[in-house]
Design an enzyme around this catalytic site. Structure first.
Site, mmCIF file in Angstrom:
data_model
loop_
_atom_site.group_PDB
_atom_site.id
_atom_site.type_symbol
_atom_site.label_atom_id
_atom_site.label_comp_id
_atom_site.label_asym_id
_atom_site.label_seq_id
_atom_site.Cartn_x
_atom_site.Cartn_y
_atom_site.Cartn_z
ATOM 1 N N ASP A 174 0.845 -1.202 0.000
ATOM 2 C CA ASP A 174 0.000 0.000 0.000
ATOM 3 C C ASP A 174 0.878 1.249 0.000
ATOM 4 O OD1 ASP A 174 -3.261 0.211 0.909
ATOM 5 O OD2 ASP A 174 -2.095 2.076 0.931
ATOM 6 N N VAL A 215 1.236 2.335 -6.820
ATOM 7 C CA VAL A 215 1.034 1.508 -8.019
ATOM 8 C C VAL A 215 1.125 2.320 -9.317
ATOM 9 C CG1 VAL A 215 -0.279 -0.328 -6.863
ATOM 10 C CG2 VAL A 215 -1.500 1.616 -7.901
ATOM 11 N N TYR A 264 -13.233 7.340 -13.771
ATOM 12 C CA TYR A 264 -13.319 6.082 -13.015
ATOM 13 C C TYR A 264 -14.005 5.004 -13.859
ATOM 14 C CZ TYR A 264 -14.230 2.876 -9.085
ATOM 15 O OH TYR A 264 -14.271 1.786 -8.251
#
Ligand code: NAD
Length: 253
Positions: free
Chosen positions: A36, A63, A155
């Site tokens: 994370d 990420v 999104y």
């Protein structure tokens, strides 16, 4: 124990669904890399897993950064010798902006985290899976990856793309012992709302229509059970699939 001695990497595992998945995998015997951006949160999850007798290690990953992703997969191999399961779960929401109001910067951020991160982690994990002729990839998509009324344009598009990556990867490597599936959760009670800043009122007013038929919100643990099924040998014939887990919400459409 459904995942005895398997090695799993779970991204976005400091909170919400990723945290629930990491904890359930550890309970089922997996060694888990808790990855994370929020490394303190990841360490807390590792402590919880260890206090219940499980095995886990925390790694800081953004990420959106290639070197972080490579380090994350390398950490699994360094700590536990291999990788068996990759859960690409980290993700952020947009602010419900329709296409007329999305900026290039916001679009790129959503795609870098929600979509490109999935491709890069999968690409990095593949040589390990190909060598073993075994591996499982699970991508957290969204019902917004199947429908147009659950979020803003960035999104929605980023999660539709995750479903495309899932199907293509599942098909391409189907004869190599590798399975790649996605989960499409509906509304789940997590901290993802904290990633929504300066909410677009027009976008919200449009998506409200679809929200109004949502039967109920889910818990992160509801999604973890689906992720356990997909990771386990119980799902050995399931590949390239998108499992909707939304209490029947999108059955309405
Ligand atoms: P959450 O905010 O509780 O957890 C997401 C985690 O990802 C956090 O710990 C955060 O620190 C981490 N993260 C964010 N950006 C990151 C980055 N760049 N690199 C590494 N880690 C990063 O949210 P959640 O709801 O558990 O989200 C998990 C996934 O589920 C996301 O992909 C999200 O899009 C998806 N999803 C959520 C819902 C929902 O209703 N909550 C519905 C459908 C899909």
């Amino acid at each position: 124990m459904k995942l005895q001695d398997r090695v799993a990497v779970v991204t976005g595992a400091a909170s919400g669904m990723g945290k629930a998945i990491a904890k359930l995998y550890a309970q089922e015997g997996a060694k888990v890399v808790v990855a994370d951006l929020n490394v303190e949160g990841a360490k807390t999850v590792v402590n919880e897993i260890e206090s219940q007798g499980g095995t886990a290690t925390a790694v800081k990953v953004n990420v959106a950064e290639l070197k972080d992703i490579e380090n994350m997969i390398d950490t699994a191999v360094k700590e536990y010798g291999t990788l068996d399961i990759l859960v690409n779960n980290a993700g952020i929401m947009d602010s419900m902006e329709p296409v007329g109001e999305i900026t290039d910067e916001k679009w790129d951020l959503l795609f870098d985290i929600n979509t490109k991160g999935v491709m890069r982690a999968t690409r990095k994990a593949l040589p390990i899976f190909l060598e073993k002729q075994r591996g499982v990839i699970i991508n957290t998509a969204s019902t917004g990856g199947l429908n147009g009324a659950h979020a803003g344009v960035a999104y929605t598009a980023s999660k539709h793309a995750v479903i495309g990556i899932t199907k293509n990867t599942g098909f391409m490597y189907a004869q190599k012992g590798i399975r790649c599936n996605a989960i499409a959760p509906g509304g789940v009670e997590t901290n993802i709302g904290s990633t929504m800043k300066n909410i677009n009122e027009f976008g919200v007013s449009r998506t409200k229509l679809a929200q109004s038929v949502m039967p109920r919100g889910g818990k992160p643990e509801d999604i973890a059970q689906v992720a356990l099924f997909l990771a386990s040998d119980d799902a050995s014939f399931v590949n390239g699939a998108v499992i909707i887990a939304d209490a029947g919400w999108t059955a309405a459409f």
